[in-house]
Design a protein around this motif. Structure first.
Motif, PDB file in Angstrom:
ATOM      1  N   GLU A 148       0.789  -1.242  -0.070  1.00  0.00           N
ATOM      2  CA  GLU A 148      -0.017   0.110  -0.020  1.00  0.00           C
ATOM      3  C   GLU A 148       1.066   1.086   0.104  1.00  0.00           C
ATOM      4  OE1 GLU A 148      -3.867   1.291   2.333  1.00  0.00           O
ATOM      5  OE2 GLU A 148      -2.406   1.179   3.610  1.00  0.00           O
ATOM      6  N   THR A 150       0.406   5.357   0.361  1.00  0.00           N
ATOM      7  CA  THR A 150      -0.500   6.127   0.841  1.00  0.00           C
ATOM      8  C   THR A 150      -0.562   7.471   0.135  1.00  0.00           C
ATOM      9  OG1 THR A 150       0.745   6.903   2.593  1.00  0.00           O
ATOM     10  CG2 THR A 150      -0.830   5.204   3.189  1.00  0.00           C
ATOM     11  N   THR A 151      -1.165   7.488  -1.128  1.00  0.00           N
ATOM     12  CA  THR A 151      -0.903   8.801  -2.027  1.00  0.00           C
ATOM     13  C   THR A 151      -1.800  10.054  -1.319  1.00  0.00           C
ATOM     14  OG1 THR A 151      -2.888   7.850  -3.054  1.00  0.00           O
ATOM     15  CG2 THR A 151      -0.603   7.360  -3.936  1.00  0.00           C
ATOM     16  N   ARG A 152      -2.442   9.634  -0.404  1.00  0.00           N
ATOM     17  CA  ARG A 152      -3.291  10.951   0.268  1.00  0.00           C
ATOM     18  C   ARG A 152      -2.349  11.681   1.137  1.00  0.00           C
ATOM     19  NH1 ARG A 152      -4.964   6.536   2.807  1.00  0.00           N
ATOM     20  NH2 ARG A 152      -4.081   6.420   5.120  1.00  0.00           N
ATOM     21  N   ASP A 153      -1.506  11.281   1.487  1.00  0.00           N
ATOM     22  CA  ASP A 153      -0.319  12.060   2.550  1.00  0.00           C
ATOM     23  C   ASP A 153       0.647  12.878   1.716  1.00  0.00           C
ATOM     24  OD1 ASP A 153      -1.271  10.613   4.361  1.00  0.00           O
ATOM     25  OD2 ASP A 153       0.043   8.874   4.389  1.00  0.00           O
ATOM     26  N   PRO A 156       3.932  10.224   1.056  1.00  0.00           N
ATOM     27  CA  PRO A 156       3.233   9.046   1.067  1.00  0.00           C
ATOM     28  C   PRO A 156       4.261   7.898   1.697  1.00  0.00           C
ATOM     29  CG  PRO A 156       2.902   9.743  -1.217  1.00  0.00           C
ATOM     30  CD  PRO A 156       3.965  10.801  -0.317  1.00  0.00           C
ATOM     31  N   TYR A 159       3.739   0.523   2.798  1.00  0.00           N
ATOM     32  CA  TYR A 159       3.364  -0.563   3.838  1.00  0.00           C
ATOM     33  C   TYR A 159       2.918  -1.743   3.323  1.00  0.00           C
ATOM     34  CZ  TYR A 159       2.974   4.113   6.092  1.00  0.00           C
ATOM     35  OH  TYR A 159       3.170   5.456   6.435  1.00  0.00           O
ATOM     36  N   GLN A 165      -6.734   0.279   3.041  1.00  0.00           N
ATOM     37  CA  GLN A 165      -7.682   1.684   2.975  1.00  0.00           C
ATOM     38  C   GLN A 165      -8.557   1.626   1.797  1.00  0.00           C
ATOM     39  OE1 GLN A 165      -8.091   3.593   5.930  1.00  0.00           O
ATOM     40  NE2 GLN A 165      -6.516   2.126   6.739  1.00  0.00           N
ATOM     41  N   THR A 169      -5.291   5.581  -1.602  1.00  0.00           N
ATOM     42  CA  THR A 169      -4.077   4.871  -1.637  1.00  0.00           C
ATOM     43  C   THR A 169      -4.001   4.113  -2.979  1.00  0.00           C
ATOM     44  OG1 THR A 169      -5.350   2.699  -0.842  1.00  0.00           O
ATOM     45  CG2 THR A 169      -4.329   4.401   0.964  1.00  0.00           C
ATOM     46  N   HIS A 198       4.867   5.438  10.515  1.00  0.00           N
ATOM     47  CA  HIS A 198       3.553   5.801  10.601  1.00  0.00           C
ATOM     48  C   HIS A 198       3.383   7.208  11.034  1.00  0.00           C
ATOM     49  CE1 HIS A 198       1.884   1.755   9.141  1.00  0.00           C
ATOM     50  NE2 HIS A 198       2.655   1.373   9.907  1.00  0.00           N
TER      51      HIS A 198
END
Length: 537
Positions: A148, A150-153, A156, A159, A165, A169, A198
């Motif tokens: 995964e 996390t492209t929203r961060d 990113p 993980y 999610q 992501t 994290h």
């Protein structure tokens, strides 16, 4: 590989270990019964074994086929020749499940790969596309591991998760082996240097500049966006290159990165070009992993590092893989020259750059508990304030008392470490936070051997510093003793008859020979300067 959609199929139990030993026949609805081959078994296995021995010892994916030329099993290996040929040795006892698979195999195909990482990704794609009869079905999304992003961060993270999610992501998978995927992430992190922590990292957070990065930054496996060591734009460019590597072949990714490196060099952006060069070098090194002899460190007796960290995660019931371990020990001689040591391990191997030593300041006499409390409070002061990350596991050399001493220091901190344990000598009992009673592991356990290795290394490092201080003190005492003897000898000589006679025989002060004071010398010099030089008249 495209993101995976949600399904309503029931969850399968999560598999453990290598799926090569967990072949399960799944019969799709409407599937015809498999037909046994007519070729004699011995002749069929001999033919397949001969074909397999002709393969190269390189990473790849193999596809086992039945009489209808349909793929009934997909597997991966770091050495195609060794793995595939092992199936077709008639004298080998493969067990009932694997033997049933081989009863129907009449041929196989292979796909060669540049690395085990690429083989892992291709295996996952083929299982999803072909639905082989003897592979566990991967359409169930939540019971098997995913990769995964996390492209929203703002920055990113990457993980391994079994609970992806629903939005924000980019997912890759699912994968058969969680362990193989975690190992692949570690090797890919060396090339793309993404974060795997994290932490909630925001671009506008000015506190980042005061944050201390973890060991992954020190060993060049993360660019430390947590500590403002890289801009958001540069970090996102690394993530995009990582996604292109996952979406395409390794060769295509290398070509694009090489073109980007040359363009950056032509534009005189040498720092960017150097970063791309290092990434290209790391990606190419993936192809060499698993070939030839193992890399051994002659000074180390414990070698099964990967098994050690994997078992330690299971033993301590941790959700995340154990990557960083720090071990603490105390050394002294009857309360003198008391020191503390801290050794650091990354992925089961010593990381000498993380070693620290402490000269105990607040404790006099023999009190190991207070010494441990001092070392803990000094070492983890910043982590306790949230200004850096704790290691995954903190190991204290000792028993329950030493563990309680460390926990007493941690209790005064705002942020607590994820896991603190102690390992007692002799019985090798492990005391763990949250448990009232100690437990033991098998003497052959790779997890126990890793903990023993870390504890013994902390003990060695503490003893070496303690001996250094003792030797330094002895040297200083020797110097002070020599200085005292010299002064005594000078005093004795000054009172001896020979010294008195020497002073009496000194030249008497006369008008022709007189010792002048500093002021008299200045007066004579000034008088001489005011007189004209001879011959100038």
């Amino acid at each position: 590989m495209l993101p995976v959609s949600e399904t309503n199929e029931p969850e399968l139990p999560p598999p453990d270990g290598d799926f090569e030993e967990q072949i399960v026949e799944e019969v799709p609805v409407g599937e015809v019964t498999l037909v046994l081959p007519t070729e004699p078994t011995d002749a069929r296995l001999t033919r397949l074994h001969t074909k397999a021995r002709g393969l190269e010892q390189i990473p790849g994916v193999y596809l086992l086929k039945d009489t209808r030329d349909v793929v009934i099993y997909v597997g991966k290996s770091r050495s195609l020749r060794d793995r595939v040929s092992s199936y077709f040795i008639a004298s080998t006892d493969l067990g009932p499940v694997k033997q049933r698979l081989l009863d129907y195999v009449v041929d196989f195909d292979i796909l060669t790969c540049d690395s085990e990482v690429e083989a892992l990704l291709i295996e996952s794609r083929l299982i999803k596309d072909l639905h082989p009869r003897f592979n566990a079905r991967l359409s169930d999304g939540k019971s098997y591991p995913y990769l995964e992003i996390t492209t929203r961060d703002d920055f990113p993270g990457v993980y391994v998760t079994r609970q992806p999610q629903s939005s924000g992501t980019k997912l890759y998978g699912p994968f058969i082996s969680s362990y193989a995927l975690k190992q692949a992430v570690i090797y890919m992190q060396r090339a793309f240097k993404f974060r795997s922590c994290h932490l909630d990292i925001l671009e506008e957070d000015n506190r980042r500049r005061h944050f201390r990065p973890c060991m992954l930054y020190a060993i060049k496996q993360c660019t430390a966006p947590c500590a403002d060591r890289i801009s958001r734009q540069e970090y996102l460019e690394d993530i995009e290159r990582f996604k292109k590597f996952l979406d395409s072949s390794r060769g295509d990714a290398l070509k694009q990165m090489t073109a980007d490196m040359e363009a950056a060099s032509a534009a005189l952006e040498f720092e960017t070009a150097a970063q791309l060069r290092d990434q290209i070098k790391a990606l190419r090194s993936l192809a060499h992993r698993g070939r030839g002899a193992k890399v051994m460190q002659p000074e180390l007796f414990f070698q099964d590092h990967q098994a050690g960290v994997r078992q330690l995660q299971d033993v301590l019931e941790l959700e995340e893989p154990v990557r960083s371990i720090e071990a603490i020990d105390i050394a002294h001689f009857q309360g003198e020259a008391t020191v503390g040591s801290l050794v650091s391990f990354m992925d089961g191997r010593p990381f000498k750059g993380g070693y620290k030593r402490f000269r105990i300041k607040t404790v006099t006499g023999i009190d190991d508990f207070r010494c441990i409390a001092e070392v803990v409070s000094r070492r983890y002061r910043e982590a306790g304030h949230g200004n850096e990350l704790f290691p995954d596991v903190i190991l204290i050399d000792g028993g329950l008392g030493q563990l309680h001493a460390a926990q007493g220091s941690f209790a005064q901190m705002d942020v607590k470490p994820p896991m603190v344990i102690s390992l007692a000598k002799r019985e090798e009992e492990i005391y763990m936070q949250g448990r009232a009673m100690p437990f033991k592991l098998s003497r052959t356990s790779a997890a126990l051997k890793l903990l023993q290795f870390a504890r013994d290394e902390a003990h060695r490092f503490a003893q070496s510093y303690h001996h250094l201080l003792i030797a330094r003190r002895q040297f200083q005492d020797t110097l002070r003793g020599s200085s005292g003897k010299v002064k005594a000898q000078r005093k004795a000589r000054s009172k001896s008859p020979d010294a008195e006679a020497s002073r009496d025989s000194a030249a008497p002060e006369t008008d022709d020979f007189k010792v002048l004071s500093e002021q008299e010398i200045r007066d004579l010099t000034a008088k001489s300067d005011n007189q004209p030089a001879e011959g100038s008249r």
